[in-house]
Design a protein around this motif. Sequence first.
Motif, PDB file in Angstrom:
ATOM      1  N   PHE A   1      10.646  30.351  40.127  1.00 37.60           N
ATOM      2  CA  PHE A   1      10.385  30.515  38.695  1.00 37.60           C
ATOM      3  C   PHE A   1       8.919  30.194  38.456  1.00 37.60           C
ATOM      4  CE2 PHE A   1      10.584  26.008  38.804  1.00 37.60           C
ATOM      5  CZ  PHE A   1      10.031  25.515  37.618  1.00 37.60           C
ATOM      6  N   ARG A   2       8.432  30.575  37.300  1.00 39.32           N
ATOM      7  CA  ARG A   2       7.048  30.281  36.937  1.00 39.32           C
ATOM      8  C   ARG A   2       7.048  29.036  36.031  1.00 39.32           C
ATOM      9  NH1 ARG A   2       3.407  33.680  38.591  1.00 39.32           N
ATOM     10  NH2 ARG A   2       1.841  32.804  37.178  1.00 39.32           N
ATOM     11  N   TRP A   3       6.358  28.041  36.497  1.00 40.58           N
ATOM     12  CA  TRP A   3       6.356  26.721  35.837  1.00 40.58           C
ATOM     13  C   TRP A   3       5.091  26.578  35.012  1.00 40.58           C
ATOM     14  CZ3 TRP A   3       4.585  21.718  38.611  1.00 40.58           C
ATOM     15  CH2 TRP A   3       4.710  20.630  37.756  1.00 40.58           C
TER      16      TRP A   3
ATOM     17  N   GLY B   1      -1.422  23.819  30.961  1.00 41.87           N
ATOM     18  CA  GLY B   1      -1.309  25.139  30.353  1.00 41.87           C
ATOM     19  C   GLY B   1      -1.329  26.291  31.329  1.00 41.87           C
ATOM     20  N   HIS B   2      -1.385  26.004  32.641  1.00 40.40           N
ATOM     21  CA  HIS B   2      -1.426  27.064  33.658  1.00 40.40           C
ATOM     22  C   HIS B   2      -0.030  27.313  34.212  1.00 40.40           C
ATOM     23  CE1 HIS B   2      -5.915  25.943  34.462  1.00 40.40           C
ATOM     24  NE2 HIS B   2      -5.763  26.761  33.402  1.00 40.40           N
ATOM     25  N   HIS B   3       0.298  28.596  34.402  1.00 39.91           N
ATOM     26  CA  HIS B   3       1.560  28.945  35.047  1.00 39.91           C
ATOM     27  C   HIS B   3       1.378  28.974  36.558  1.00 39.91           C
ATOM     28  CE1 HIS B   3       2.666  30.403  30.987  1.00 39.91           C
ATOM     29  NE2 HIS B   3       3.928  30.214  31.410  1.00 39.91           N
ATOM     30  N   ARG B   4       2.337  28.390  37.250  1.00 39.90           N
ATOM     31  CA  ARG B   4       2.278  28.352  38.701  1.00 39.90           C
ATOM     32  C   ARG B   4       3.593  28.879  39.275  1.00 39.90           C
ATOM     33  NH1 ARG B   4      -2.740  27.042  40.786  1.00 39.90           N
ATOM     34  NH2 ARG B   4      -1.789  25.933  42.561  1.00 39.90           N
ATOM     35  N   PRO B   5       3.558  29.702  40.311  1.00 40.59           N
ATOM     36  CA  PRO B   5       4.802  30.142  40.962  1.00 40.59           C
ATOM     37  C   PRO B   5       5.370  28.987  41.800  1.00 40.59           C
ATOM     38  CG  PRO B   5       2.908  31.056  42.105  1.00 40.59           C
ATOM     39  CD  PRO B   5       2.358  30.349  40.897  1.00 40.59           C
ATOM     40  N   VAL B   6       6.636  28.660  41.560  1.00 44.38           N
ATOM     41  CA  VAL B   6       7.275  27.533  42.227  1.00 44.38           C
ATOM     42  C   VAL B   6       8.569  28.013  42.879  1.00 44.38           C
ATOM     43  CG1 VAL B   6       8.365  25.273  41.933  1.00 44.38           C
ATOM     44  CG2 VAL B   6       6.275  25.829  40.667  1.00 44.38           C
ATOM     45  N   ARG B   7       8.754  27.601  44.112  1.00 44.15           N
ATOM     46  CA  ARG B   7      10.006  27.877  44.811  1.00 44.15           C
ATOM     47  C   ARG B   7      10.808  26.571  44.854  1.00 44.15           C
ATOM     48  NH1 ARG B   7      11.774  32.238  47.386  1.00 44.15           N
ATOM     49  NH2 ARG B   7      13.284  32.058  49.086  1.00 44.15           N
TER      50      ARG B   7
ATOM     51  N   THR C   1      21.760  15.686  39.405  1.00 42.49           N
ATOM     52  CA  THR C   1      21.193  16.931  39.941  1.00 42.49           C
ATOM     53  C   THR C   1      19.786  16.661  40.444  1.00 42.49           C
ATOM     54  OG1 THR C   1      22.496  18.272  38.407  1.00 42.49           O
ATOM     55  CG2 THR C   1      20.585  19.318  39.444  1.00 42.49           C
ATOM     56  N   LEU C   2      19.554  17.026  41.697  1.00 45.39           N
ATOM     57  CA  LEU C   2      18.245  16.839  42.335  1.00 45.39           C
ATOM     58  C   LEU C   2      17.522  18.185  42.383  1.00 45.39           C
ATOM     59  CD1 LEU C   2      16.167  15.134  43.951  1.00 45.39           C
ATOM     60  CD2 LEU C   2      17.439  15.783  46.019  1.00 45.39           C
ATOM     61  N   LEU C   3      16.263  18.191  41.967  1.00 49.65           N
ATOM     62  CA  LEU C   3      15.417  19.395  42.015  1.00 49.65           C
ATOM     63  C   LEU C   3      14.265  19.123  42.971  1.00 49.65           C
ATOM     64  CD1 LEU C   3      14.493  22.221  40.955  1.00 49.65           C
ATOM     65  CD2 LEU C   3      13.209  20.988  39.184  1.00 49.65           C
ATOM     66  N   VAL C   4      14.189  19.892  44.030  1.00 50.75           N
ATOM     67  CA  VAL C   4      13.085  19.812  45.001  1.00 50.75           C
ATOM     68  C   VAL C   4      12.362  21.159  44.973  1.00 50.75           C
ATOM     69  CG1 VAL C   4      12.447  19.518  47.405  1.00 50.75           C
ATOM     70  CG2 VAL C   4      14.313  18.173  46.442  1.00 50.75           C
ATOM     71  N   ALA C   5      11.060  21.121  44.758  1.00 54.21           N
ATOM     72  CA  ALA C   5      10.287  22.369  44.601  1.00 54.21           C
ATOM     73  C   ALA C   5       8.997  22.331  45.417  1.00 54.21           C
ATOM     74  CB  ALA C   5       9.982  22.617  43.127  1.00 54.21           C
ATOM     75  N   GLN C   6       8.398  23.494  45.527  1.00 53.27           N
ATOM     76  CA  GLN C   6       7.102  23.624  46.219  1.00 53.27           C
ATOM     77  C   GLN C   6       6.276  24.678  45.524  1.00 53.27           C
ATOM     78  OE1 GLN C   6       7.275  24.366  50.432  1.00 53.27           O
ATOM     79  NE2 GLN C   6       5.138  25.050  50.554  1.00 53.27           N
ATOM     80  N   ASP C   7       5.012  24.340  45.256  1.00 52.66           N
ATOM     81  CA  ASP C   7       4.076  25.294  44.655  1.00 52.66           C
ATOM     82  C   ASP C   7       3.728  26.341  45.710  1.00 52.66           C
ATOM     83  OD1 ASP C   7       2.012  26.674  43.494  1.00 52.66           O
ATOM     84  OD2 ASP C   7       1.041  24.907  42.655  1.00 52.66           O
ATOM     85  N   VAL C   8       4.023  27.606  45.406  1.00 50.35           N
ATOM     86  CA  VAL C   8       3.764  28.687  46.374  1.00 50.35           C
ATOM     87  C   VAL C   8       2.596  29.563  45.924  1.00 50.35           C
ATOM     88  CG1 VAL C   8       6.118  28.752  47.293  1.00 50.35           C
ATOM     89  CG2 VAL C   8       5.558  30.094  45.259  1.00 50.35           C
ATOM     90  N   HIS C   9       1.725  28.995  45.132  1.00 52.22           N
ATOM     91  CA  HIS C   9       0.560  29.750  44.655  1.00 52.22           C
ATOM     92  C   HIS C   9      -0.304  30.216  45.831  1.00 52.22           C
ATOM     93  CE1 HIS C   9      -2.780  31.035  42.160  1.00 52.22           C
ATOM     94  NE2 HIS C   9      -3.588  30.247  42.871  1.00 52.22           N
ATOM     95  N   ASP C  10      -0.516  29.349  46.833  1.00 49.03           N
ATOM     96  CA  ASP C  10      -1.340  29.720  47.990  1.00 49.03           C
ATOM     97  C   ASP C  10      -0.698  30.849  48.788  1.00 49.03           C
ATOM     98  OD1 ASP C  10      -3.125  27.795  47.261  1.00 49.03           O
ATOM     99  OD2 ASP C  10      -2.399  26.286  48.686  1.00 49.03           O
TER     100      ASP C  10
END
Length: 457
Positions: free
Chosen positions: A114-116, A121-127, A138-147
């Motif tokens: 999703f886009r966080w 104020g910046h949108h970042r693609p997150v997996r 509920t546990l949420l584990v994410a990683q920024d996949v901008h690179d």
Amino acid sequence: MSSVHLSEIPRTISFRTALLFLGLFGCSFLALFGYVYWQTAFYLKTEADTALYRQVENRSAQPPELQLQEIRKHALQDVEARLPHSLFDADGKFIAGVIKELPPFSAYDKPQEFRWLKSNGHHRPVRFIVHKLADGKTLLVAQDVHDIREFDELLINALISGGLLLLLVGLLGAVVLGYSAHRRLDKVSRSIKGIIEGDLKGRLPVKGNNDDIDRLASVVNGMLDELERLMSEVKGVCDDIAHDLRTPLTRLIAGLERTQRRGLNEAQYAASIDAALTEAKALLLTFKALLRISEIENSARRSHFAPLDLNLISADAAELYEPLAEERGISLTIENSQAPAIMAGDAQLLFDALCNLLDNAIKFSPDHSQVRLSVIADQDNVGIRVIDNGPGIPPAEREAVLRRLYRAESSRHTPGNGLGLSMVSAVARLHDMRVTVNDAAPGCRIDLLGKATPASH
């Protein structure tokens, strides 16, 4: 490129072939680059998912109190929120972490994106992966996949720029090849046009690199050499006919006119008729010989070629001319080769050619001299050699005597029509042999040589 219009280049085979290879290479380039891109993107996504599953496994193994502390501590340490972790209660309300709202997801423990919208104020693609803990949280584990997305864009841009560069270089190469081919074909066309306009000595240009056009030009040049030879022979024949047949025709007409004017008795009249018949028959034999040579030169008799031994043909020809030689005290000797002189050919034509050589040798040799007939058979050549003790042929006339009706000055007052060696030359060309005239010191040596067949070794 002033001599070649750009509109003519696309019609050349070289340009179209270059475009074909450009298309094939372009498709191969796209397929290869697409495979590399797919493998790279799949590898990076798989690595990101593996890291997320590892993080979920580590967080799930921690006690609830330690888990809460570690998530808060991780939020403080991960200033750029590259690996955000968050904890929500059973109702989905935020407890701790960086991401304060649970994103929409289709299933637990399944990597999604999703886009966080970050606090800046910046949108970042997150997996991310959403995992249900044992205590209902509920546990949420994410990683920024901008690179990773930037790397994907870099690969796609490289594909586009490389494809455009490939297209540009390929088109430029196709134009250069088309121009070069068109320019070369222009030279060939100009040469052919000059030949058509009467320059029979003109030849197609050859670059010497033995490419397709060079090989074709060499074959055409060989054909032109043969045409020039034939045209030269035709011209020589016309000149020789005008020169040599004029005398017997003049004698024939003069004899008939004398017979017509004078009052002759029956015996004189019969003698005049006999003389006219002799002249007419000699002319008829000359034309028959010319037709015979034409028949040989059309190569129609190649279909009758069969392996033959020149030793046998030479023995037959020597046996035929031995009585004629004995009448003048000429010694006719034959030297057969030790090995069989086998070649593919027409036995009757080669026999006739050898008979012409022996007839000339005996005719021009003085009485009580010698004529030698040799059969040659070595590793490379097979053929016949005739040597006489006559006056010989001057070097300046050794090629001319192979023309039809040509007679050397020393033989103009001897019987004959000047077609014997012409017939030998025609038989030699039909059998891919060569005729050479040399000095025998004294006399003349004529060689009739061709390529040996494997059976003759």
